[in-house]
Motif scaffolding. Sequence first.
Motif, short mmCIF file in Angstrom:
data_model
loop_
_atom_site.label_atom_id
_atom_site.label_comp_id
_atom_site.label_asym_id
_atom_site.label_seq_id
_atom_site.Cartn_x
_atom_site.Cartn_y
_atom_site.Cartn_z
N ALA A 93 0.83 -1.21 0.00
CA ALA A 93 0.00 0.00 0.00
C ALA A 93 0.86 1.25 0.00
CB ALA A 93 -0.93 -0.01 1.21
N LEU A 94 1.96 1.25 0.76
CA LEU A 94 2.85 2.41 0.80
C LEU A 94 3.50 2.64 -0.55
CD1 LEU A 94 4.38 4.66 2.23
CD2 LEU A 94 6.04 2.93 3.01
N GLU A 95 3.99 1.57 -1.17
CA GLU A 95 4.62 1.70 -2.48
C GLU A 95 3.63 2.23 -3.51
OE1 GLU A 95 6.11 -2.20 -3.20
OE2 GLU A 95 7.86 -1.95 -1.88
N SER A 96 2.41 1.77 -3.44
CA SER A 96 1.39 2.24 -4.38
C SER A 96 1.07 3.71 -4.16
CB SER A 96 0.11 1.40 -4.24
OG SER A 96 0.34 0.06 -4.60
N LEU A 97 0.96 4.11 -2.90
CA LEU A 97 0.66 5.51 -2.62
C LEU A 97 1.78 6.41 -3.12
CD1 LEU A 97 -1.01 7.77 -1.32
CD2 LEU A 97 0.25 7.34 0.81
N ILE A 98 3.03 6.06 -2.85
CA ILE A 98 4.15 6.91 -3.27
C ILE A 98 4.19 7.02 -4.79
CG2 ILE A 98 6.67 7.08 -3.35
CD1 ILE A 98 6.73 6.01 -0.49
N THR A 99 3.95 5.92 -5.48
CA THR A 99 3.90 5.97 -6.94
C THR A 99 2.83 6.93 -7.41
OG1 THR A 99 4.70 3.68 -7.16
CG2 THR A 99 3.52 4.61 -9.04
N ALA A 100 1.64 6.87 -6.79
CA ALA A 100 0.54 7.75 -7.17
C ALA A 100 0.85 9.21 -6.83
CB ALA A 100 -0.74 7.31 -6.46
N GLN A 101 1.54 9.43 -5.72
CA GLN A 101 1.87 10.80 -5.32
C GLN A 101 2.76 11.50 -6.35
OE1 GLN A 101 3.54 9.77 -1.47
NE2 GLN A 101 1.84 10.79 -0.40
N HIS A 102 3.50 10.73 -7.12
CA HIS A 102 4.40 11.29 -8.13
C HIS A 102 3.81 11.27 -9.54
CE1 HIS A 102 7.96 11.92 -5.62
NE2 HIS A 102 7.61 10.82 -4.97
N ASP A 103 2.60 10.80 -9.68
CA ASP A 103 1.96 10.67 -10.99
C ASP A 103 0.98 11.82 -11.20
OD1 ASP A 103 0.67 9.98 -13.31
OD2 ASP A 103 -0.07 8.04 -12.59
N PRO A 104 1.27 12.74 -12.11
CA PRO A 104 0.36 13.88 -12.32
C PRO A 104 -1.04 13.46 -12.74
CG PRO A 104 2.49 14.28 -13.37
CD PRO A 104 2.49 12.84 -12.94
N ALA A 105 -1.20 12.25 -13.27
CA ALA A 105 -2.53 11.80 -13.70
C ALA A 105 -3.32 11.15 -12.58
CB ALA A 105 -2.38 10.81 -14.86
N SER A 106 -2.70 10.98 -11.41
CA SER A 106 -3.37 10.30 -10.31
C SER A 106 -4.18 11.28 -9.46
CB SER A 106 -2.35 9.58 -9.43
OG SER A 106 -2.95 9.09 -8.25
N SER A 107 -5.26 10.79 -8.90
CA SER A 107 -6.05 11.61 -7.97
C SER A 107 -5.31 11.87 -6.67
CB SER A 107 -7.39 10.93 -7.67
OG SER A 107 -7.17 9.67 -7.04
N LYS A 108 -4.25 11.11 -6.41
CA LYS A 108 -3.46 11.29 -5.19
C LYS A 108 -2.16 12.05 -5.45
CE LYS A 108 -5.25 7.28 -2.69
NZ LYS A 108 -5.91 8.11 -1.67
N PHE A 109 -2.04 12.64 -6.63
CA PHE A 109 -0.83 13.40 -6.97
C PHE A 109 -0.57 14.48 -5.92
CE2 PHE A 109 1.07 16.96 -9.60
CZ PHE A 109 2.35 16.43 -9.63
N GLN A 110 0.61 14.42 -5.33
CA GLN A 110 1.08 15.39 -4.33
C GLN A 110 0.18 15.49 -3.10
OE1 GLN A 110 2.24 19.17 -6.05
NE2 GLN A 110 4.07 18.25 -6.92
N GLN A 111 -0.57 14.45 -2.81
CA GLN A 111 -1.32 14.41 -1.55
C GLN A 111 -0.43 13.77 -0.49
OE1 GLN A 111 -5.26 12.80 -1.76
NE2 GLN A 111 -5.85 14.04 -3.52
N TRP A 112 0.39 14.61 0.10
CA TRP A 112 1.40 14.14 1.05
C TRP A 112 0.76 13.83 2.40
CZ3 TRP A 112 4.75 13.23 -2.42
CH2 TRP A 112 5.02 14.14 -3.45
N VAL A 113 1.40 12.96 3.18
CA VAL A 113 0.85 12.55 4.46
C VAL A 113 1.64 13.19 5.61
CG1 VAL A 113 0.11 10.35 3.49
CG2 VAL A 113 2.31 10.48 4.67
N THR A 114 1.09 13.13 6.79
CA THR A 114 1.77 13.57 8.00
C THR A 114 2.42 12.36 8.66
OG1 THR A 114 -0.13 13.17 9.43
CG2 THR A 114 -0.01 15.33 8.33
N PRO A 115 3.34 12.57 9.62
CA PRO A 115 3.92 11.42 10.32
C PRO A 115 2.87 10.55 11.01
CG PRO A 115 5.24 13.37 10.71
CD PRO A 115 4.02 13.83 9.97
N ALA A 116 1.86 11.19 11.60
CA ALA A 116 0.81 10.42 12.28
C ALA A 116 0.03 9.57 11.28
CB ALA A 116 -0.12 11.35 13.03
N GLN A 117 -0.30 10.13 10.13
CA GLN A 117 -1.02 9.37 9.10
C GLN A 117 -0.16 8.24 8.56
OE1 GLN A 117 -1.86 12.69 6.58
NE2 GLN A 117 -3.97 12.87 7.28
N PHE A 118 1.13 8.52 8.42
CA PHE A 118 2.05 7.48 7.96
C PHE A 118 2.03 6.30 8.94
CE2 PHE A 118 6.09 5.32 7.53
CZ PHE A 118 6.33 5.33 6.17
N GLY A 119 2.13 6.61 10.25
CA GLY A 119 2.14 5.56 11.24
C GLY A 119 0.84 4.78 11.29
#
Length: 756
Positions: A93-119
């Motif tokens: 799930a983490l690998e998928s999110l990071i890939t999406a965060q870097h994809d301009p075509a993704s709905s999760k593009f640049q939706q960064w998380v906080t440390p608490a959300q990461f944990g």
Amino acid sequence: MTNKHPLIYVSIAAALATLPATVLAQAASATADLNTAEMPRVTQAVNNSAVSIVGNSHLKFISSAKPTASVPDSMRMNHMQLILQRSALRTSALESLITAQHDPASSKFQQWVTPAQFGESFGIADADIAAVKSWLTSQGFTVNGVYPNKMQIDFSGTAGQVRQAFHTQENRYTINKVSHIANASDISVPSALRSVVVGIAGLNDFRPQPMHVPPQVAQYDAAKHNFKAKQTPASSAAVGTKPALQFNSSLRGFVPNDMNVIYNTTALYSSGLTGTGITIAVVEDQDMDVSDWPNFVSQFSLGGYGGTFNQFQPQLTPSTSNCTDPGGASPGGESIETVLDAEWSTAMAPGAHIWVATCSDSDTSNFFGGVFMAADNLINGTARPNVISASYGFGEGFTDTASKTAIDLMWAQADAEGISVFVSTGDSGSNPSFNGSIINGYGIDANSFATSPNDTGVGGTDTADILDGTTSKYFSSTPNSLYGTALSYVPELTWNTACGNTLAAKSMGFATALQFCKKSLKSDPFGFNVTSESGSGGPSSVDAKPAWQRQVLGAAKDQSRDLPDVSLFGGSYGGVSWVILCTGAYPCTPNFTSPVELVAGTSLSSPMFAGVQALLDQGLSNGGLSAYQGNAAPTLYALAQKQFRSSLAACNSDNGTKGTSACVFHTITSGGNSTNCLQVAAFDQVTPDCYFYATIPNLFDFYGPALVGLTSTSTSTYNNTTAAFAAQPGWNFANGLGTVNANNLLAAWKKFVHLP
């Protein structure tokens, strides 16, 4: 002691309070639809009589080393990190999110998380953490805290408690004449906990070293517009740091304006992009004199851009007390590495906020030491920088599994939070563990701090004008008002001070580097000029090649995460070209009327690229995107893939300014980082990945016979194909994608993310 800047914590809190609501909303939604819920994995009672071995939890080479003494049970081992193992579900799930965060075509593009959300989404279940904490406490350890990422537990104890709980003995070993502590064997943990435990980072003290060449003190010659060496620190005269050919004593000291012109950040300054509003953190284990930075800014007329400076010790909330002031802020005791990182990130981004985050090595037993604590506490803190630069390194062969996992975990978390991380790849060719010495007993390796797929590894180049005899074409004979002499982009080659430097060999009239090496040894029968000093690169033996690195032209046909990703100026053959520092011991004065310190290394390359990233962050933020871009590498490779397909020949660095003015990357095809390597009979070691071309009867007139060679993927043949490693068109192990034109990089990046 360091200047504390107590207002920094107030200003950080105020900055957080003013974050746009859209940024906070993005952080909230990034993990909202992720299905990472899972049951606890510790399902049995913890039984100390039923234990399982944690494989590869001690350094492999320790098994063949003879201990000099056992560590007494009473020895304190503070702030060890128990590294936890996330489930396959959460890893995916983490690998998928990071890939999406870097994809301009993704709905999760640049939706960064906080440390608490990461944990919460990618850490270990609370019940599992509670089980591990309870067991640690039952063994007499003090649990100092659990990180917000829910992936590491900070705890302290004694060597005796480590021996009793983890079934391993801490011993002392003398390696390369330095005393170290390390666990003699793999650890064991209760079988009930095995599924959630990776291991312990902190059972050995083989700490990374700063990646810079020892500085030289030099005096400016106003009549000749160059520097003369006045004093070389004793460490820089050490065996293994001399170039194969020593030029005369005239030295060139590059200033910020030179690098601004060469890498075209000046065009960005003209458009108002100086790094304003962006924070660059350099992570260190020793302080600097806080008067250095304003002196540097004043000397090079950078004060009008509005940059700021803060030196402090980053803390967690609640505090684990694992980061205290390391000291070294006095002129005679400061860290040159810290000064270099702070000043030269500013040199490229004069409007940025510079955070010098320092933690003492003495606080922790952790392998990464204070540098790890500084970076990890920033990434898990309430106020986080946009960019981090780490200029330290050690090969994967010197890194235990738990420590390597901790490093990769840290950079993955930074990436998911949107922090761009840059790491120096090293200063000793195809094995980064030999900065200041010569590769022996070990083969090809890569910097364990940089091989994570979630950071960008930065290698080193050299300007080719000295060896090409084209200095007058690219540099003015007199400096401008900013002390700069660079006129334009300058052709580059791999930074390599050894006789394996192919351009150096050619300039000396030799057809091959091998011929040059053999000839050089005839005038140096004891091998005093044998060296491994060079920009580093190589394949990881731990981390797999990320998808974004596979497609680019020139990518190695392996399964490894390969280094470097990019490069910038790192040093010069013959010790001619350096950059200027303004230090407490040698402050800068107008017109350089007093001596200055000159320095080089990939410790320069990384903070400079961090400065370039700060300019990009500001430009992209002005266009409506986040001021955080996460790991730069995926985008850099995507842009390079496009350029290499259409303009590979035109963008060859050898073309200089002509033909490359429209390029994003200057691909480096001259030179390489194949350096000297040794096999010393007295050391009773075998050195792999070395093509031996001669025998030195008495190495350094002291050690007796030794084989001398060049690093190579073949021990029987040495040529451009087997040299480890030759520069070539496209990506290569010597310089990655090459160096950049910062103005063109921003334009291409904006197009990639669909900004006008």
